[in-house]
Design a protein around this motif. Structure first.
Motif, PDB file in Angstrom:
ATOM      1  N   MET A  63       0.640  -1.073  -0.154  1.00 45.84           N
ATOM      2  CA  MET A  63       0.012  -0.108   0.065  1.00 45.84           C
ATOM      3  C   MET A  63       0.865   1.043  -0.150  1.00 45.84           C
ATOM      4  O   MET A  63       1.791   1.475   0.952  1.00 45.84           O
ATOM      5  CB  MET A  63      -0.990   0.048   1.097  1.00 45.84           C
ATOM      6  CG  MET A  63      -1.930  -1.146   1.328  1.00 45.84           C
ATOM      7  SD  MET A  63      -3.407  -0.926   0.300  1.00 45.84           S
ATOM      8  CE  MET A  63      -4.003   0.477   0.567  1.00 45.84           C
ATOM      9  N   HIS A  65      -0.111   4.590  -0.493  1.00 45.41           N
ATOM     10  CA  HIS A  65      -0.976   5.990  -0.566  1.00 45.41           C
ATOM     11  C   HIS A  65      -1.634   6.090   0.634  1.00 45.41           C
ATOM     12  O   HIS A  65      -2.689   6.725   1.017  1.00 45.41           O
ATOM     13  CB  HIS A  65      -1.787   6.477  -1.966  1.00 45.41           C
ATOM     14  CG  HIS A  65      -1.115   7.006  -2.888  1.00 45.41           C
ATOM     15  ND1 HIS A  65      -1.315   8.103  -3.511  1.00 45.41           N
ATOM     16  CD2 HIS A  65       0.101   6.560  -3.635  1.00 45.41           C
ATOM     17  CE1 HIS A  65      -0.437   8.201  -4.596  1.00 45.41           C
ATOM     18  NE2 HIS A  65       0.431   7.243  -4.407  1.00 45.41           N
ATOM     19  N   HIS A 175      -6.006  -3.504  -0.936  1.00 44.80           N
ATOM     20  CA  HIS A 175      -5.360  -3.755  -2.247  1.00 44.80           C
ATOM     21  C   HIS A 175      -5.992  -4.813  -3.125  1.00 44.80           C
ATOM     22  O   HIS A 175      -5.969  -5.790  -2.799  1.00 44.80           O
ATOM     23  CB  HIS A 175      -3.860  -4.198  -1.965  1.00 44.80           C
ATOM     24  CG  HIS A 175      -2.841  -4.372  -3.212  1.00 44.80           C
ATOM     25  ND1 HIS A 175      -1.793  -3.891  -3.202  1.00 44.80           N
ATOM     26  CD2 HIS A 175      -3.428  -5.109  -4.196  1.00 44.80           C
ATOM     27  CE1 HIS A 175      -1.438  -4.065  -4.575  1.00 44.80           C
ATOM     28  NE2 HIS A 175      -2.145  -4.891  -5.030  1.00 44.80           N
ATOM     29  N   HIS A 210     -10.140   3.548   1.104  1.00 44.08           N
ATOM     30  CA  HIS A 210      -9.069   3.380   0.470  1.00 44.08           C
ATOM     31  C   HIS A 210      -8.633   2.467  -0.241  1.00 44.08           C
ATOM     32  O   HIS A 210      -8.302   1.317   0.151  1.00 44.08           O
ATOM     33  CB  HIS A 210      -7.770   3.902   1.341  1.00 44.08           C
ATOM     34  CG  HIS A 210      -6.486   4.326   0.526  1.00 44.08           C
ATOM     35  ND1 HIS A 210      -6.254   5.514  -0.193  1.00 44.08           N
ATOM     36  CD2 HIS A 210      -5.443   3.261   0.200  1.00 44.08           C
ATOM     37  CE1 HIS A 210      -5.300   5.476  -0.765  1.00 44.08           C
ATOM     38  NE2 HIS A 210      -4.812   4.203  -0.675  1.00 44.08           N
ATOM     39  N   GLU A 212      -6.355   0.745  -3.565  1.00 47.34           N
ATOM     40  CA  GLU A 212      -5.234   0.779  -4.453  1.00 47.34           C
ATOM     41  C   GLU A 212      -5.460  -0.815  -5.389  1.00 47.34           C
ATOM     42  O   GLU A 212      -5.920  -1.893  -4.964  1.00 47.34           O
ATOM     43  CB  GLU A 212      -3.877   0.668  -3.586  1.00 47.34           C
ATOM     44  CG  GLU A 212      -3.805   1.867  -2.839  1.00 47.34           C
ATOM     45  CD  GLU A 212      -2.515   2.223  -2.353  1.00 47.34           C
ATOM     46  OE1 GLU A 212      -1.253   1.612  -3.090  1.00 47.34           O
ATOM     47  OE2 GLU A 212      -2.119   3.022  -1.558  1.00 47.34           O
ATOM     48  N   SER A 214      -3.703  -3.393  -8.475  1.00 49.18           N
ATOM     49  CA  SER A 214      -2.759  -3.994  -9.179  1.00 49.18           C
ATOM     50  C   SER A 214      -3.073  -4.925 -10.394  1.00 49.18           C
ATOM     51  O   SER A 214      -4.281  -5.284 -10.479  1.00 49.18           O
ATOM     52  CB  SER A 214      -1.615  -4.804  -8.386  1.00 49.18           C
ATOM     53  OG  SER A 214      -2.280  -6.025  -7.861  1.00 49.18           O
ATOM     54  N   ILE A 239      -6.831   6.561  -8.210  1.00 54.52           N
ATOM     55  CA  ILE A 239      -6.672   5.229  -7.432  1.00 54.52           C
ATOM     56  C   ILE A 239      -5.179   4.898  -7.969  1.00 54.52           C
ATOM     57  O   ILE A 239      -5.026   4.831  -8.988  1.00 54.52           O
ATOM     58  CB  ILE A 239      -7.620   4.278  -8.100  1.00 54.52           C
ATOM     59  CG1 ILE A 239      -8.965   4.641  -7.633  1.00 54.52           C
ATOM     60  CG2 ILE A 239      -7.148   2.830  -7.542  1.00 54.52           C
ATOM     61  CD1 ILE A 239      -9.921   3.648  -8.169  1.00 54.52           C
ATOM     62  N   PRO A 240      -4.253   4.675  -6.753  1.00 48.96           N
ATOM     63  CA  PRO A 240      -2.802   4.257  -7.337  1.00 48.96           C
ATOM     64  C   PRO A 240      -2.980   2.703  -7.913  1.00 48.96           C
ATOM     65  O   PRO A 240      -3.616   2.057  -7.491  1.00 48.96           O
ATOM     66  CB  PRO A 240      -2.148   4.243  -5.811  1.00 48.96           C
ATOM     67  CG  PRO A 240      -3.015   4.870  -4.971  1.00 48.96           C
ATOM     68  CD  PRO A 240      -4.587   4.937  -5.282  1.00 48.96           C
ATOM     69  N   HIS A 242      -0.572  -0.467  -9.460  1.00 43.42           N
ATOM     70  CA  HIS A 242       0.376  -1.276  -9.312  1.00 43.42           C
ATOM     71  C   HIS A 242       0.748  -2.148 -10.465  1.00 43.42           C
ATOM     72  O   HIS A 242      -0.240  -2.916 -10.622  1.00 43.42           O
ATOM     73  CB  HIS A 242       0.544  -1.786  -8.011  1.00 43.42           C
ATOM     74  CG  HIS A 242       0.314  -1.117  -6.864  1.00 43.42           C
ATOM     75  ND1 HIS A 242       0.364  -1.601  -5.566  1.00 43.42           N
ATOM     76  CD2 HIS A 242       0.191   0.159  -6.578  1.00 43.42           C
ATOM     77  CE1 HIS A 242       0.275  -0.608  -4.631  1.00 43.42           C
ATOM     78  NE2 HIS A 242      -0.076   0.429  -5.146  1.00 43.42           N
ATOM     79  N   THR A 290       6.668   8.117  -5.526  1.00 43.65           N
ATOM     80  CA  THR A 290       5.530   9.056  -5.968  1.00 43.65           C
ATOM     81  C   THR A 290       5.984  10.194  -6.617  1.00 43.65           C
ATOM     82  O   THR A 290       7.145  10.690  -6.170  1.00 43.65           O
ATOM     83  CB  THR A 290       4.588   9.198  -4.770  1.00 43.65           C
ATOM     84  OG1 THR A 290       4.214   7.903  -4.283  1.00 43.65           O
ATOM     85  CG2 THR A 290       3.638  10.146  -4.734  1.00 43.65           C
TER      86      THR A 290
END
Length: 604
Positions: A63, A65, A175, A210, A212, A214, A239-240, A242, A290
């Motif tokens: 994770m 962020h 995640h 939250h 994230e 991938s 949204i991050p 990966h 980042t």
């Protein structure tokens, strides 16, 4: 029975936990093997059973962020509702017996007390799929929230709407790992379609969790990742995302691994779709940091920290405003404060390095004749209930310690003669090479890199010990920084070290062409690059972990002392495979598994 430990099934045969919706006869279990139909309810078979409970830093989930550098208590059980080719967690999700003595039954109250004792910010379920222990996770999540702790997990996101809505009130972060955008990518894992995962990401985002995301990147499947990114971008560009560069393990074909350069080029394209894109499983990549989406300035620096992990490298100059771009002043979308202290995991604890430790043990077990599933279960019972595991990290970093490990494993699992045969084979070659050590002034200066030229493997690791035994001077010992399995150094430092020979790791490696190109771009100009003395190992995964490191040692000896050593490494590999695996060596079928000798190999 506690209502968190069961579901009233909408039909007598349908498991409501995940979207696979397994049809269960009375008394039967589904695809994950972790739920049983009692006739009235679908009930968890092994509630509150844990394989691993230990503290981690949140970036190892990963994770990036959410409360950067915060310490969470990792909980991991067993089992998974998917069966993905090349899964990094195969040992614990498919090959472990939940009834093993090493698996501990711990009530939720004790998990919470442990988190509080260790001053963790919350609970994080990872390494295997929380859907395989849904009721256990729910029980812990409820208790955690009552005590003011945060709760999160890493999941394939295949919740039913009903199970997700039950968890939502207790979930702070998640995640979600995509296999791709197509139905084919999910059929490959035993599911049907990606649609429930996209639906669930939208629900999670709408409820303030939250999120994230991938996606696995396999060679030739860029379009899958790009399509996932575009659909996530329509939910939120913040949204991050990966990108998990695929590392071929278990059943996966070696040619499915993209190069680090190929995955970096893909990430570059994705940044036109999403604001925050990251690349994992790629030592030395700059794409774990980042960066400001407006001006591309680095805001939070991170580096590779083992499989699917990262480690933050905060700059004290920006500690007071860690999420504000130092160049243009843009505020970066990161939730929670930066931790005041950085937590350092111990040995093989924390995230996926634990699975690699189990693979190392499994690799030895296979070579000493443990090839039946029943025998493997018995072996895990004995090994993980012994005092061996705490010493494992130090034993596998030294060739002589490794031989002791083989002997001890042989005694533990009742195969002392088979263990001695392996030890004898390795000791003979080890001593033959060690006895020809040149004088100090004639030792070649050797640097060991992983992935990119500037990712320096830790000095005390096995790879550098092999260099020294083969007669080289390990320049990595002059580098003071440390990570897992190494740390980044500057091009200036590499140039000052001026290695005459460079070896590239046989694990998270790089092609020679890519490595030389990276050296040129980064102004790395040393004796090894000028004389073209940069080397990849001819046998995959042959310089750490598996007993096959003996083949890597022979290759290193050939390079460092060509006047004395002339090993035919491929011929030696063929001999090793026939003697200890009872099979032919096929270069095209050897992937990066420590444990399994070739893809397609399975316990009987």
């Amino acid at each position: 029975m506690d209502k968190t430990a069961q579901f009233e099934a909408p039909s007598p045969r349908l498991c409501p936990v995940c979207e696979r919706g397994c049809h269960l006869a009375v008394g039967a279990t589904g695809a994950c093997g972790m739920y049983r139909n009692t006739g009235r309810v679908v009930q968890e078979v092994y509630p509150d059973h844990y394989l691993l409970v230990c503290p981690i830093s949140v970036e190892t989930m990963p994770m990036l962020h959410f409360y950067p550098a915060a310490k969470f208590l990792q909980i991991s059980t067993m089992g998974c509702n998917f069966d993905c080719p090349g899964c990094i967690s195969t040992v614990i999700v498919k090959e472990f017996d939940p009834a093993c003595r090493a698996v501990r039954q711990i009530p939720p109250e004790e998990i919470i007390a442990k988190a509080q004792e260790l001053e963790c910010s919350g609970i994080a379920f990872l390494m295997n799929e929380p859907l395989a222990a849904f009721h256990t996770f729910m029980g812990v999540a409820k208790k955690a929230k009552e005590q003011g702790l945060m709760v999160g997990c890493a999941s394939n996101g295949y919740f039913t709407e009903d199970s997700l809505m039950k968890l939502l009130p207790f979930l702070d972060f998640i995640h979600v790992g995509f296999k791709g955008d197509s139905d084919a990518a999910y059929v490959e894992c035993g599911a049907r379609t990606a649609e429930p995962v996209f639906r669930n990401v939208r629900i999670l985002k709408d409820h303030g969790v939250h999120v994230e995301v991938s996606c696995v990147h396999k060679r030739g499947r860029d379009r899958e990742v790009e399509d996932v990114a575009r659909r996530i971008g329509r939910i939120s560009r913040d949204i991050p995302f990966h990108v998990m560069r695929f590392v071929p393990l278990e059943q996966a074909a070696p040619d499915q691994e993209p190069s680090i350069r190929e995955s970096e080029e893909l990430c570059g394209r994705l940044r036109d779709v999403l604001r925050y894109v990251y690349l994992f499983n790629s030592p030395g990549t700059r794409l774990l940091s980042t960066v400001c989406p407006d001006c591309a300035e680095v805001v939070l620096k991170r580096e590779f920290y083992g499989p699917m992990g990262a480690k933050i490298k905060p700059n004290p100059m920006t500690w007071d405003a860690p999420y504000r771009c130092p160049s243009c002043g843009k505020q970066i979308d990161i939730r929670g404060d930066l931790a005041e202290r950085l937590f350092q995991e111990q040995m093989f604890e924390g995230g996926y390095p634990f699975t690699r430790a189990l693979e190392i043990l499994e690799s030895i077990l296979i070579t000493i004749g443990v090839r039946r599933r029943n025998d493997l279960v018995k072996a895990w019972n004995r090994i993980l209930s012994s005092e061996l595991f705490p010493e494992l990290h130090s034993l596998v970093q030294d060739p002589w310690g490794y031989l002791k490990l083989v002997t001890r494993l042989g005694d533990l699992v009742g195969r002392p003669h088979e263990a001695e045969a392996l030890v004898s084979y390795m000791r003979k070659r080890l001593m033959f090479i060690a006895n020809w050590t040149p004088k100090p002034e004639r030792r070649l200066r050797v640097y060991y890199a992983m992935g990119k030229p500037w990712f320096c493997i830790n000095a005390e690791r096995m790879e550098n010990r092999l260099v020294e035994i083969a007669g080289g001077e390990s320049l990595n010992r002059r580098v003071t920084g440390k990570g897992r399995p190494g740390t980044e150094i500057s091009s200036h430092t590499i140039n000052c070290l001026n290695p005459e020979v460079i070896f590239i790791s046989a694990l998270f490696g790089s092609s020679l062409d890519d490595f030389y190109e990276e050296c040129s771009k980064a102004w790395v100009d040393v004796a090894a690059t000028r004389t073209l003395r940069v080397y990849c190992h001819p046998v995959p995964a042959s310089d750490f972990g598996s007993p096959r490191w003996i083949l890597g040692l022979m290759h290193i000896a050939n390079v460092l002392q060509p006047d004395r050593f002339h090993f035919d490494v491929i011929k030696e590999a063929s001999s090793f495979y026939k003697r200890f695996y009872h099979m032919e060596y096929r270069q095209e079928d050897v992937n990066l598994s420590f444990g399994k000798p070739i893809r397609g190999w399975a316990f009987a």
